[in-house]
Design an enzyme around this catalytic site. Sequence first.
Site, mmCIF file in Angstrom:
data_model
loop_
_atom_site.group_PDB
_atom_site.id
_atom_site.type_symbol
_atom_site.label_atom_id
_atom_site.label_comp_id
_atom_site.label_asym_id
_atom_site.label_seq_id
_atom_site.Cartn_x
_atom_site.Cartn_y
_atom_site.Cartn_z
ATOM 1 N N GLU A 135 0.831 -1.207 0.000
ATOM 2 C CA GLU A 135 0.000 0.000 0.000
ATOM 3 C C GLU A 135 0.868 1.260 0.000
ATOM 4 O OE1 GLU A 135 -4.209 1.033 2.051
ATOM 5 O OE2 GLU A 135 -2.589 0.553 3.439
ATOM 6 N N GLU A 308 -7.610 -4.374 11.502
ATOM 7 C CA GLU A 308 -7.342 -5.059 10.232
ATOM 8 C C GLU A 308 -8.479 -6.006 9.864
ATOM 9 O OE1 GLU A 308 -4.933 -3.794 8.616
ATOM 10 O OE2 GLU A 308 -4.286 -2.677 10.382
ATOM 11 N N HIS A 311 -11.253 -4.306 8.135
ATOM 12 C CA HIS A 311 -10.925 -4.044 6.735
ATOM 13 C C HIS A 311 -11.383 -5.172 5.801
ATOM 14 C CE1 HIS A 311 -8.804 -0.319 6.537
ATOM 15 N NE2 HIS A 311 -7.822 -0.677 7.352
ATOM 16 N N GLU A 330 -10.142 3.377 6.030
ATOM 17 C CA GLU A 330 -9.331 3.609 7.228
ATOM 18 C C GLU A 330 -10.140 4.221 8.378
ATOM 19 O OE1 GLU A 330 -6.782 2.181 7.695
ATOM 20 O OE2 GLU A 330 -5.911 1.792 5.733
#
Length: 859
Positions: A135, A308, A311, A330
């Site tokens: 990323e 995470e 996500h 985010e």
Amino acid sequence: MPGENLSRDEARERAALLSVDGYEVSLDLRSALGEQEGDGPRTFRSVSVVRFRCNEPGASSFADLVAPQVTAVSLNGKDLDPSEVFDGSRILLEDLAAENELVVDAQCAYSRTGEGLHRFVDPEDGEVYLYTQYEPADSRRVFANFEQPDLKAPFRFEARAPEGWTVWSNGAGRIADGVWRFAETKPISTYITCVVAGPYHYVTDSYERVLADGTRLEIPLGAMCRKGLAPYFDADDVFLVTKQGLDFFHDHFDYPYPFGKYDQAFVPEYNLGAMENPGLVTFREEYIFRGKVTQASYEARANVILHEMAHMWFGDLVTMEWWDDLWLKESFADFMGSFSLVGATRFTDGWITFANRRKAWAYRADQLPSTHPVTADIRDLQDAKLNFDGITYAKGASVLKQLVAYVGQDAFLEGARRYFKRHAYGNTRLGDLLSVLEETGGRDMAAWARSWLQTAGVNSLTPQVLLDAEGRVAELAVVQEAPEPHPELRPHRVAVGLYRRTTGGTLERYARAETDVEGARTVVAELAGAEAPDLVLVNDDDLTYCKVRFDETSLATLRAHLGDITDPLARALCWSALWNLTRDALLPARDFVDLVLRFAGRESDIGVLQMLHAWADSALVHYAAPAWRRTGGQLLAEGALRELRQAAPGSEHQLAWARFFATTASDRADLALLRALLDDTEKIDGLEVDQELRWAFLEPLAAHGVADEQVLAAELARDDTASGKRHQVRCLAARPSAAVKAQAWAQVVESDALSNALTEATIAGFTQPSQRELIAPYAERYFTAIERVWAERSIQIGMDVVRGLFPALQDSPETLAAADAWLAAHEQAAPALRRLVLEARDDLARALRGQACDAEAGA
């Protein structure tokens, strides 16, 4: 390379032209072992097969690849000359057909900067470990692709690896005939593909659940780390939090985890906290604790695990079209990390940490000249790299917490459920989310989004209290202010709490009203008639995102009785507000230090205590008047030692005060005590000086010239590990010697021989607050060097150098003028570089204002 910095316009043009059907990627990792051949970078073979469609046959486009060498390229069976079509970062694709197959055979470079395929050699046993980190756009350093988030596709990976290694990727894998082959993924973006390879220590478990429709869901779980960390790896706790998180998200999202297995890899020299690669999440290995840590560290790790995991839905299942809407993943993951932490794990005080730590990051970022709306204007990949910041994460999460208060939790979660089902495996923009929230919440989301997502800056909320003749509240109003550059006054759903002293000496809430603050002044009618408060806390319970201010009575109460507030969240909010007053030069730094000395020892929440230690240190280093620094440092060291000796033996509070004492120790007696604790010639009851604490004690000893190179070499021999090496490098660079500083500067600025982790350690050692005069000559050299460093080094290393070596400790008007001169002379420099310098310049100007405030208080 001119094409390496992909622009938003180019990405949009390519997305309008192409759609990708799938990737097959073959990597040969056997070159990771053995001696390097030749003088160039160590490389590995990467073969990519990309099948894609073009809706304008005959058109031209390009694929992305950053590699030292391309051996062969073919498009639709036709061989292309690599020297003609490859410029170092892009492969020109001309005369495209409706359906296309691109095959690229390349030699890609292993990374030492944490970008692409990172290669790490463990100094403890010589073992080699690999992992990828992409990323926002570094998968092109490993295989040829279309590197943008909205060109999703299924991926099939395979890899050849040295004998005895295991290889992992996003899908489940198996080895046959010496080749690891992995199941095809669902359609995902390039930046969340992942490969991890090496002799990792690997532990397994499984998660099972019966879904609402009766389907049995079984998810294989795995967790891994380097063999050298295996003795410290508490995989059971990692799996516990993982299972709790999976339960929570299945309960609330009504969409089964979509990516098969769930591996979690703790990897060395990692630039980030973690990365949400579906099926193979990567974390920095510092989340495996080699020594005793406080519960705040375990809470932080649990929060990251859950962040995470969130996500998997917010970001992996549904992905933003371009980095403008990075917040769509985010901000949600940051909010969901705390939301699930409190709702599913043992860390039920997670919102206190959020209010105290995460929001502090947001408040700082939102007052920089580079602040931006939560929905940002991201022109290119360099912009995107810098926007992984306190606005996108912590302010966005704070705004979502306000949104939950605005529309209600049930409506918010129902909106999320519809969002997943409507856009699964697709890409979205702001409007896609707002539309489902309007459906479920019944509120005008466009107006809310304009105020909260599309404008920058942080509002201040101040109470105004008028008392009647009988001493009761005649009127209580909330005054809202906005900073000059960002004058937006926002709608805030807030709770206003009234606190008073009790006969037992505590400070407790006796009245609370929840209201909508609109415009410049809002009267809270429900609190009229209440008894006169000793403290008014606007934003009680931390519902909104704002800087809390106090009326004079409330501030006086806090100065005298801050430690008497019984509610830990309220107390944390007051500490945060006082820190913002200090940063804004409205409270002298010496007053904040005094509050810490008087009340921090009574703080029950260990995370808040550790934050107070960091703030007190920052107040002394940056905001205290130079003439008072020595006095302030002695007071903090005395206070830290007093609290250390009074803390319960073996407690986490004792450990926190021991670490803080080490950061404040500077006089001969304090340094002698640290030396004696290391030598075991003196003990503090219950304090175990383990290896990590030994290094924490050694850094101030090195910085003050007590621990020399031989002492540090002996400590490395005692702890001859990757972690020990990082600590030793930091301590070596901390020594108070002109020759040491020159060597450290040359290693970081003039050479690229150090890895990302050792670069970071060297910078940390170089910049010692006690050595302002010693490193003063490097201020001028910094401004001369940074443009070259930015051009020659990777963006991650460039960011580390530009941020870490800015001469913030040369806190004078002359340094401020030098920064201004550089900015004026470099208007055409890379925007991302200018942003970093502008931010550091603003921090310096803020520090000078704080020092003037503190000097005035001491006059």
